[in-house]
Design a protein around this motif. Structure first.
Motif, short mmCIF file in Angstrom:
data_model
loop_
_atom_site.label_atom_id
_atom_site.label_comp_id
_atom_site.label_asym_id
_atom_site.label_seq_id
_atom_site.Cartn_x
_atom_site.Cartn_y
_atom_site.Cartn_z
N GLY A 198 0.80 -1.21 0.00
CA GLY A 198 0.00 0.00 0.00
C GLY A 198 0.83 1.27 0.00
N LEU A 199 2.02 1.20 -0.61
CA LEU A 199 2.91 2.35 -0.66
C LEU A 199 2.86 3.01 -2.03
CD1 LEU A 199 6.09 0.92 1.12
CD2 LEU A 199 4.50 2.62 2.03
N PRO A 200 2.98 4.32 -2.09
CA PRO A 200 3.07 4.98 -3.40
C PRO A 200 4.38 4.63 -4.08
CG PRO A 200 3.40 6.57 -1.62
CD PRO A 200 2.97 5.29 -0.97
N ALA A 201 4.39 4.71 -5.38
CA ALA A 201 5.55 4.29 -6.17
C ALA A 201 6.80 5.11 -5.85
CB ALA A 201 5.22 4.37 -7.66
N ASP A 202 6.63 6.34 -5.39
CA ASP A 202 7.80 7.16 -5.11
C ASP A 202 8.45 6.82 -3.77
OD1 ASP A 202 5.77 8.18 -3.55
OD2 ASP A 202 6.34 10.28 -3.84
N ARG A 203 7.85 5.92 -2.99
CA ARG A 203 8.43 5.52 -1.69
C ARG A 203 9.07 4.14 -1.75
NH1 ARG A 203 9.74 9.84 0.35
NH2 ARG A 203 10.21 8.73 2.29
N LEU A 204 8.72 3.34 -2.73
CA LEU A 204 9.35 2.02 -2.87
C LEU A 204 9.40 1.65 -4.35
CD1 LEU A 204 8.82 -1.16 -0.71
CD2 LEU A 204 8.94 -1.32 -3.20
N THR A 205 10.61 1.41 -4.84
CA THR A 205 10.83 1.03 -6.23
C THR A 205 11.38 -0.38 -6.28
OG1 THR A 205 11.31 3.32 -6.83
CG2 THR A 205 11.99 1.62 -8.38
N SER A 206 10.74 -1.24 -7.07
CA SER A 206 11.20 -2.62 -7.22
C SER A 206 12.15 -2.74 -8.40
CB SER A 206 10.01 -3.56 -7.42
OG SER A 206 9.20 -3.60 -6.26
N HIS A 207 13.21 -3.52 -8.21
CA HIS A 207 14.19 -3.80 -9.26
C HIS A 207 14.28 -5.32 -9.36
CE1 HIS A 207 15.60 0.45 -9.10
NE2 HIS A 207 15.31 0.31 -7.81
N ASP A 208 13.53 -5.88 -10.28
CA ASP A 208 13.33 -7.33 -10.31
C ASP A 208 14.45 -8.05 -11.05
OD1 ASP A 208 11.14 -9.28 -9.47
OD2 ASP A 208 11.55 -9.94 -11.51
N ASP A 209 15.11 -8.98 -10.33
CA ASP A 209 16.08 -9.91 -10.92
C ASP A 209 17.15 -9.20 -11.75
OD1 ASP A 209 17.10 -12.44 -11.08
OD2 ASP A 209 15.78 -13.10 -12.70
N VAL A 210 17.76 -8.19 -11.18
CA VAL A 210 18.83 -7.45 -11.84
C VAL A 210 20.11 -8.28 -11.80
CG1 VAL A 210 20.21 -5.32 -11.78
CG2 VAL A 210 17.78 -5.26 -11.19
N PRO A 211 20.87 -8.41 -12.89
CA PRO A 211 22.15 -9.14 -12.85
C PRO A 211 23.03 -8.63 -11.72
CG PRO A 211 21.57 -8.62 -15.11
CD PRO A 211 20.56 -7.92 -14.25
N GLN A 212 23.77 -9.55 -11.12
CA GLN A 212 24.49 -9.24 -9.89
C GLN A 212 25.41 -8.02 -10.03
OE1 GLN A 212 27.71 -11.80 -8.58
NE2 GLN A 212 26.85 -11.89 -6.53
N HIS A 213 26.20 -7.96 -11.10
CA HIS A 213 27.17 -6.87 -11.21
C HIS A 213 26.48 -5.52 -11.37
CE1 HIS A 213 26.28 -7.75 -15.43
NE2 HIS A 213 26.80 -6.58 -15.76
N LEU A 214 25.32 -5.50 -12.04
CA LEU A 214 24.57 -4.26 -12.18
C LEU A 214 23.90 -3.88 -10.87
CD1 LEU A 214 22.95 -4.79 -15.71
CD2 LEU A 214 25.01 -3.46 -15.11
N MET A 215 23.44 -4.88 -10.13
CA MET A 215 22.85 -4.60 -8.82
C MET A 215 23.88 -3.98 -7.89
SD MET A 215 21.03 -7.18 -6.08
CE MET A 215 22.59 -7.90 -5.55
N HIS A 216 25.11 -4.48 -7.91
CA HIS A 216 26.16 -3.92 -7.05
C HIS A 216 26.41 -2.45 -7.37
CE1 HIS A 216 28.01 -8.15 -6.25
NE2 HIS A 216 26.97 -7.89 -5.47
N VAL A 217 26.39 -2.11 -8.66
CA VAL A 217 26.56 -0.71 -9.06
C VAL A 217 25.48 0.17 -8.45
CG1 VAL A 217 26.49 0.88 -11.03
CG2 VAL A 217 27.77 -1.27 -11.21
N GLU A 218 24.25 -0.33 -8.48
CA GLU A 218 23.14 0.46 -7.94
C GLU A 218 23.16 0.50 -6.42
OE1 GLU A 218 21.23 2.44 -9.64
OE2 GLU A 218 22.38 1.83 -11.41
#
Length: 324
Positions: A198-218
């Motif tokens: 029940g959260l607005p999109a600007d308070r929680l952003t999902s990043h689904d199944d991002v490759p590990q090396h790209l996830m580390h960058v983020e």
């Protein structure tokens, strides 16, 4: 040494196959759970090779690394010889016990044909292992190629299947931290999490199944790392975040109390304490940097890849030698 193991846990297996051995990874045409083959989103060395069940019948295997109860019989069928007798077997338990804790009996309890190896001392303590021989080899991680910058005043979380797992992964606590700062949640099956909470999109952003090396960058761009798991084994993502240099805000549960030292962030069973710490890190990047530096030093010292591989070499050599 030729080691047969299934690709079950991507991050853990990535660390394991960086050793000096040859790793035989089963592959089937459907690339299902018992034939996933080599990882596609993790960097694996060439020494990890795919083998079919038919090839295994004639393969030279020095030891079998089991990670699920059914793999014992499956390995025996594919190899054509009894596992634990004709070929040594080590069972790796990655998880905390489920069910009647602390009376949960391990599925490999009371066996004399394998070594039951846990990834944390907490897990070894809480599982009922019966008379089966046990050992502990703590995690080790391939060091991420990025370091913390923390320019985004946002909080990062890594959870797999947060909707299904719910309270286990502390999913119910996320909304309280979203009041402190926007959350970025990475992992498998995290899509739709904001709506679920029940959260607005600007308070929680999902990043689904991002490759590990790209996830580390983020991850490295976020101000701090949240670890809100109530009952789970020590997540490699927590160690990776510490290695990146992220300050940690974590529930003081299971093995986290050993992994996160004083000064590396905040560790407590009081959610209010963790909320206050998250607010401090968001407001004060310099304090976040100081804590993250201590987190990185601690993670590199305790969960370094060389230590992990050395411990496994010693354990596997002892098991293979003992069977001869």
């Amino acid at each position: 040494m030729n080691i047969l193991l299934w690709h079950v846990h991507g991050s853990w297996t990535t660390s394991f196959v960086h050793g000096r051995h040859r790793y035989l990874v089963p592959v089937t045409p459907d690339r299902g759970p018992y034939g996933l083959g080599r990882a596609r989103t993790y960097p694996w060395p060439d020494s990890a090779v795919e083998v079919t069940p038919e090839q295994l019948r004639h393969a030279d295997v020095d030891v079998v690394l089991l990670q699920r109860p059914e793999e014992h019989d499956l390995a025996g069928e594919w190899l054509g010889r009894p596992v634990g007798r004709a070929v040594p077997a080590v069972y790796v338990e990655h998880n905390t016990p489920k069910g009647d804790v602390p009376n949960t009996r391990h599925p490999m309890a009371d066996r004399d044909d394998l070594l039951l190896t846990h990834v944390t001392h907490f897990n070894e303590l809480f599982w009922d292992n019966g008379t089966t021989r046990t050992a502990v080899v703590e995690h080790g991680v391939v060091p991420p190629s990025v370091t913390w910058t923390g320019e985004l005043d946002r909080l990062a979380v890594v959870i797999n299947e947060p909707v299904r797992r719910g309270r286990i992964t502390g999913t119910d606590l996320l909304a309280r931290f979203a009041e402190i700062a926007p959350l970025d949640v990475f992992g498998m099956k995290v899509a739709g999490l904001a709506d679920h909470l029940g959260l607005p999109a600007d308070r929680l952003t999902s990043h689904d199944d991002v490759p590990q090396h790209l996830m580390h960058v983020e991850l490295a761009r976020r101000r701090a790392y949240l670890h809100l798991c109530r009952w789970t084994s020590l997540g490699l993502s927590l160690i990776e975040a510490m290695t990146i240099g992220m300050p940690v805000v974590a529930l003081a549960t299971t093995e986290a109390v050993q992994a996160v030292p004083s000064g590396a962030g905040a560790l407590s069973t009081r959610v209010d304490t963790l909320l206050a710490a998250a607010a401090r890190f968001v407001a004060d990047p310099a304090e976040a940097r100081r804590a993250g530096t201590q987190a990185r030093t601690a993670a590199l010292g305790r969960y370094g890849l060389d230590r992990f591989l050395t411990d496994w070499d010693r354990l596997l050599e002892e098991e293979v030698c003992a069977s001869r």
